[in-house]
Design an enzyme around this catalytic site. Structure first.
Site, PDB file in Angstrom:
ATOM      1  N   GLY A  29      43.899 -41.581 -63.259  1.00  0.00           N
ATOM      2  CA  GLY A  29      45.341 -41.373 -63.321  1.00  0.00           C
ATOM      3  C   GLY A  29      45.729 -40.770 -64.659  1.00  0.00           C
ATOM      4  CB  ALA A  32      40.474 -46.685 -55.031  1.00  0.00           C
ATOM      5  CG  ASP A  44      46.259 -45.900 -63.459  1.00  0.00           C
ATOM      6  OD1 ASP A  44      45.217 -45.507 -64.021  1.00  0.00           O
ATOM      7  OD2 ASP A  44      46.651 -45.454 -62.363  1.00  0.00           O
ATOM      8  CB  VAL A 103      40.323 -28.919 -50.202  1.00  0.00           C
ATOM      9  CG1 VAL A 103      41.258 -29.598 -49.209  1.00  0.00           C
ATOM     10  CG2 VAL A 103      39.923 -27.541 -49.694  1.00  0.00           C
ATOM     11  CE  LYS A 158      40.442 -46.659 -50.628  1.00  0.00           C
ATOM     12  NZ  LYS A 158      41.685 -47.183 -51.249  1.00  0.00           N
ATOM     13  CG  ASP A 194      38.698 -52.197 -64.883  1.00  0.00           C
ATOM     14  OD1 ASP A 194      38.764 -52.578 -63.698  1.00  0.00           O
ATOM     15  OD2 ASP A 194      37.762 -51.509 -65.326  1.00  0.00           O
ATOM     16  CE1 TYR A 215      38.134 -43.959 -52.273  1.00  0.00           C
ATOM     17  CE2 TYR A 215      38.143 -42.799 -50.170  1.00  0.00           C
ATOM     18  CZ  TYR A 215      38.832 -43.358 -51.229  1.00  0.00           C
ATOM     19  OH  TYR A 215      40.205 -43.340 -51.253  1.00  0.00           O
TER      20      TYR A 215
END
Length: 353
Positions: A75, A114, A70, A223, A184, A92, A180
């Site tokens: 993170g 990601a 990470d 959310v 994916k 990275d 994004y």
């Protein structure tokens, strides 16, 4: 169809807050047959300091040899400081040499790293494509070179867009609307092509709105914790537009249960939705947060985003039938766990001041 859940009583909420030990045992018991198959295996988790990655590493650590890769831009070290017997590489995923060294001698690569978050990816479109697409290619090239036994790639429900009415099936059409989601979609193609060419089994999981304790609940965060945080502060809970747009909210333990199961033989060369199969409106989510916490009030506000997906819900027939996956956490119960974790964290910070 929008799901309807009954709210918890105060007694239920209190029981949830004091049930930490049984919950831990329950978490370890889910999919235990699959996790036993990973015993002693060497598993690299890219993005392992993120919300899902750190929880996954915590599940795996008592059974397997876990290495986390990470760069800690999104993170957090706090997510993994309490996990014993793991190795951590700070770097990275676009760094080919570093990734090659990290993947070498691993049995399984779980690629979760990601750039994520709606606002962050909208604000950084070039970085999003570089990290999410070029970084994935770097990880796959290293996995092929190392001849790993399995690659697991975590994708997203955003793949489906809103071109068709849910619930969404894995073999149905996709219509990604964001950079994004496009990244994916590209990555899923990469995973299949690289792994099929090299004869390496792969698994692809499309997560549907995974939430849980310790998830980012800041202004730019996710959310569920954001709503819970506002409710705990007895503040307004902002709902965009009418709030009738729906999502399939998946508690972290259910998502991880599916993830562990998918690493068994049944998950070889397959793509699975990981959700609950129930829609819940954002307005109803806000109501749940206020009801479970016992504070907060809903306000409706204009949606600031340049796009909106009206409905999202998983068809989990395949995961149920192939993996034996069965989500077990109703949304109010999951919200109660998020609230309890926030309260514990707040008390801890208060003691440290």
């Amino acid at each position: 169809m929008t799901a309807h859940y009954t709210s918890q009583t105060d007694t239920d909420r209190a029981a949830t807050e004091t049930a930490t030990a049984p919950a831990q045992r329950d978490r370890q018991a889910r999919g235990i047959g699959s996790i036993d198959r990973l015993a002693g295996r060497r598993i690299l988790v890219t993005g392992g300091a993120g919300f899902i990655g750190s929880n996954f590493a915590r599940w795996l650590a008592p059974h397997a040899h876990v290495t986390i890769l990470d760069d800690f831009r999104s993170g957090s070290r706090d997510n993994i400081n309490d996990i014993d017997d793991i190795s951590v590489i700070d770097g990275d995923i676009r760094d080919a040499g570093l990734v090659a060294n990290a993947v070498r001698d691993q049995d399984v690569v779980v690629h979760m790293a990601a750039m994520a978050g709606v606002q962050r990816t909208l604000d950084n479109p070039v970085d999003t494509l570089e990290v999410n697409v070029e970084g994935t290619r770097t990880v796959l090239e290293a996995a092929v070179e190392a001849s790993v036994d399995r690659v697991l790639f975590t994708s997203t429900s955003e793949m489906y867009g809103d071109l068709f009415e849910p619930p969404y099936r894995e073999d149905g059409p996709i219509a990604p609307k964001t950079n994004y989601a496009v990244a994916k979609a590209v990555n899923e193609r990469y995973v299949k092509s690289y792994c099929e060419a090299a004869g390496i089994p792969y698994t692809i999981l499309r997560y549907f709105n995974v939430y849980g304790p310790n998830q980012d609940g800041s202004t730019d965060g996710y959310v569920v914790p954001k709503f819970v945080r506002r409710a705990l502060a007895d503040d307004s809970i902002p709902v965009y537009g009418s709030g009738e747009q729906t999502r399939d909210f998946t508690y972290i333990d259910d998502a991880l249960d599916a993830t562990i199961r998918s690493l068994g033989p049944a998950g070889r060369n397959e793509t699975f939705n990981v959700g609950t199969g129930y829609e819940c409106s954002i307005r109803r989510l806000a109501e749940f947060a206020a009801d479970v916490v016992g504070r907060g009030h809903i306000i409706h506000t204009e949606d600031p985003r340049p796009y909106r997906v009206e409905r999202r819900c998983a068809d989990i027939t395949k995961a149920r039938g192939v993996l034996g996956y069965a989500p077990r956490t109703p949304l109010p119960d999951g919200i109660a766990k998020v609230a309890a974790a926030m309260k514990r964290s707040d008390r801890q910070r208060a003691r440290e001041v």
